[in-house]
Design a protein around this motif. Structure first.
Motif, PDB file in Angstrom:
ATOM      1  N   ARG A   7       0.815  -1.212   0.000  1.00  0.00           N
ATOM      2  CA  ARG A   7       0.000   0.000   0.000  1.00  0.00           C
ATOM      3  C   ARG A   7       0.849   1.264   0.000  1.00  0.00           C
ATOM      4  O   ARG A   7       0.449   2.273  -0.556  1.00  0.00           O
ATOM      5  CB  ARG A   7      -0.938   0.006   1.210  1.00  0.00           C
ATOM      6  CG  ARG A   7      -1.983  -1.074   1.178  1.00  0.00           C
ATOM      7  CD  ARG A   7      -2.927  -0.830   0.053  1.00  0.00           C
ATOM      8  NE  ARG A   7      -3.948  -1.850  -0.013  1.00  0.00           N
ATOM      9  CZ  ARG A   7      -4.591  -2.135  -1.122  1.00  0.00           C
ATOM     10  NH1 ARG A   7      -4.300  -1.503  -2.237  1.00  0.00           N
ATOM     11  NH2 ARG A   7      -5.508  -3.066  -1.131  1.00  0.00           N
ATOM     12  N   THR A  27       4.060  -0.473   4.236  1.00  0.00           N
ATOM     13  CA  THR A  27       2.686  -0.783   4.625  1.00  0.00           C
ATOM     14  C   THR A  27       2.105  -1.688   3.551  1.00  0.00           C
ATOM     15  O   THR A  27       2.211  -1.386   2.355  1.00  0.00           O
ATOM     16  CB  THR A  27       1.847   0.504   4.761  1.00  0.00           C
ATOM     17  OG1 THR A  27       2.470   1.364   5.718  1.00  0.00           O
ATOM     18  CG2 THR A  27       0.433   0.195   5.208  1.00  0.00           C
ATOM     19  N   GLU A  29      -1.142  -4.864   2.670  1.00  0.00           N
ATOM     20  CA  GLU A  29      -2.390  -5.497   3.065  1.00  0.00           C
ATOM     21  C   GLU A  29      -2.307  -6.980   2.765  1.00  0.00           C
ATOM     22  O   GLU A  29      -1.811  -7.390   1.710  1.00  0.00           O
ATOM     23  CB  GLU A  29      -3.570  -4.886   2.315  1.00  0.00           C
ATOM     24  CG  GLU A  29      -4.904  -5.476   2.748  1.00  0.00           C
ATOM     25  CD  GLU A  29      -6.093  -4.783   2.113  1.00  0.00           C
ATOM     26  OE1 GLU A  29      -7.211  -5.070   2.531  1.00  0.00           O
ATOM     27  OE2 GLU A  29      -5.896  -3.954   1.204  1.00  0.00           O
ATOM     28  N   CYS A  30      -2.796  -7.785   3.690  1.00  0.00           N
ATOM     29  CA  CYS A  30      -2.840  -9.232   3.528  1.00  0.00           C
ATOM     30  C   CYS A  30      -4.309  -9.654   3.594  1.00  0.00           C
ATOM     31  O   CYS A  30      -5.010  -9.293   4.547  1.00  0.00           O
ATOM     32  CB  CYS A  30      -2.024  -9.909   4.634  1.00  0.00           C
ATOM     33  SG  CYS A  30      -1.930 -11.693   4.476  1.00  0.00           S
ATOM     34  N   GLY A  68      -5.350  -8.156   7.103  1.00  0.00           N
ATOM     35  CA  GLY A  68      -5.560  -6.723   7.313  1.00  0.00           C
ATOM     36  C   GLY A  68      -4.364  -5.921   6.854  1.00  0.00           C
ATOM     37  O   GLY A  68      -3.468  -6.432   6.172  1.00  0.00           O
ATOM     38  N   VAL A  69      -4.356  -4.652   7.230  1.00  0.00           N
ATOM     39  CA  VAL A  69      -3.268  -3.753   6.865  1.00  0.00           C
ATOM     40  C   VAL A  69      -2.179  -3.851   7.932  1.00  0.00           C
ATOM     41  O   VAL A  69      -2.454  -3.744   9.127  1.00  0.00           O
ATOM     42  CB  VAL A  69      -3.771  -2.303   6.717  1.00  0.00           C
ATOM     43  CG1 VAL A  69      -2.615  -1.359   6.429  1.00  0.00           C
ATOM     44  CG2 VAL A  69      -4.812  -2.217   5.604  1.00  0.00           C
TER      45      VAL A  69
END
Length: 197
Positions: A7, A27, A29-30, A68-69
């Motif tokens: 991200r 940063t 996201e998964c 999530g992030v």
């Protein structure tokens, strides 16, 4: 579709002295829980025509990775000056951040780095012998990212089947662009057999 998507990558010390460590925050996201850690590597490319001169500056494992992030801070040592040909020190080089899962590279973020002396006199009349203590680096703020389709060992319910080895390229968004649409663009890697940008 990738299970992990970058991200933002934010340099925490840019510009900086050439001999300072690289400090940045990644940063990502998964969208599904991962069984294994993610491996991140930082590579300095001083001579695009000679990959034997590439220097792996650091690597780290990140995990377990929750859905999530997520973000982490990464600090990499500066390149070893003795391994850079004198003619390749000043000017443009590349810094590459790679992300891998189970020894499969899924993302490669390439930055152009400009290196110059910290004062006008030395810029106009560079000394014959490089004075590394007087060099500063400045990373281009518009990095390029190439995504590779890999075989993940997990699958979210919304993910379709994708062929391994396919690649896509786009600009890495800034923190201000996270809610905006992705921009796809062509990647122009320099001439290396391993596709390093």
């Amino acid at each position: 579709m990738s299970i992990v998507t970058i991200r933002n990558v934010e340099f925490l010390n840019n510009p900086a002295r050439f001999l300072d460590p690289y400090k940045f925050r990644v940063t990502f996201e998964c969208i599904a829980p991962l069984k294994d850690d993610l491996e991140w590597k930082l590579i300095y490319v001083s001579s695009p025509g000679n990959e034997e001169l590439d220097q792996e500056l650091d690597d780290c494992l990140v995990g377990p990775v929750p859905v999530g992030v997520n973000s982490f801070d990464f600090e990499g040592v500066p390149p070893d000056p003795s391994k850079i040909p004198p003619e390749d020190v000043l000017g443009v080089a590349a810094l590459i951040l790679t992300g891998s899962y189970n020894d499969q590279e899924f993302v490669r973020v390439g930055y152009y780095q400009n290196t110059e002396y910290d004062n006008e006199e030395m810029k106009e009349n560079p000394p014959q012998k490089i004075v590394f203590e007087r060099l500063v680096r400045d990373m281009n703020t518009k990095p390029r990212v190439t995504r590779f389709q890999i075989k993940w060992d997990v699958s979210p319910s919304s993910q379709g089947a994708a062929g391994a080895g396919a690649a896509a390229s786009a600009a890495v968004p800034s923190a201000d662009d996270l809610d905006g649409p992705d921009e796809d663009a062509d990647m122009h890697p320099h001439p290396k057999s391993n596709g390093v940008p």
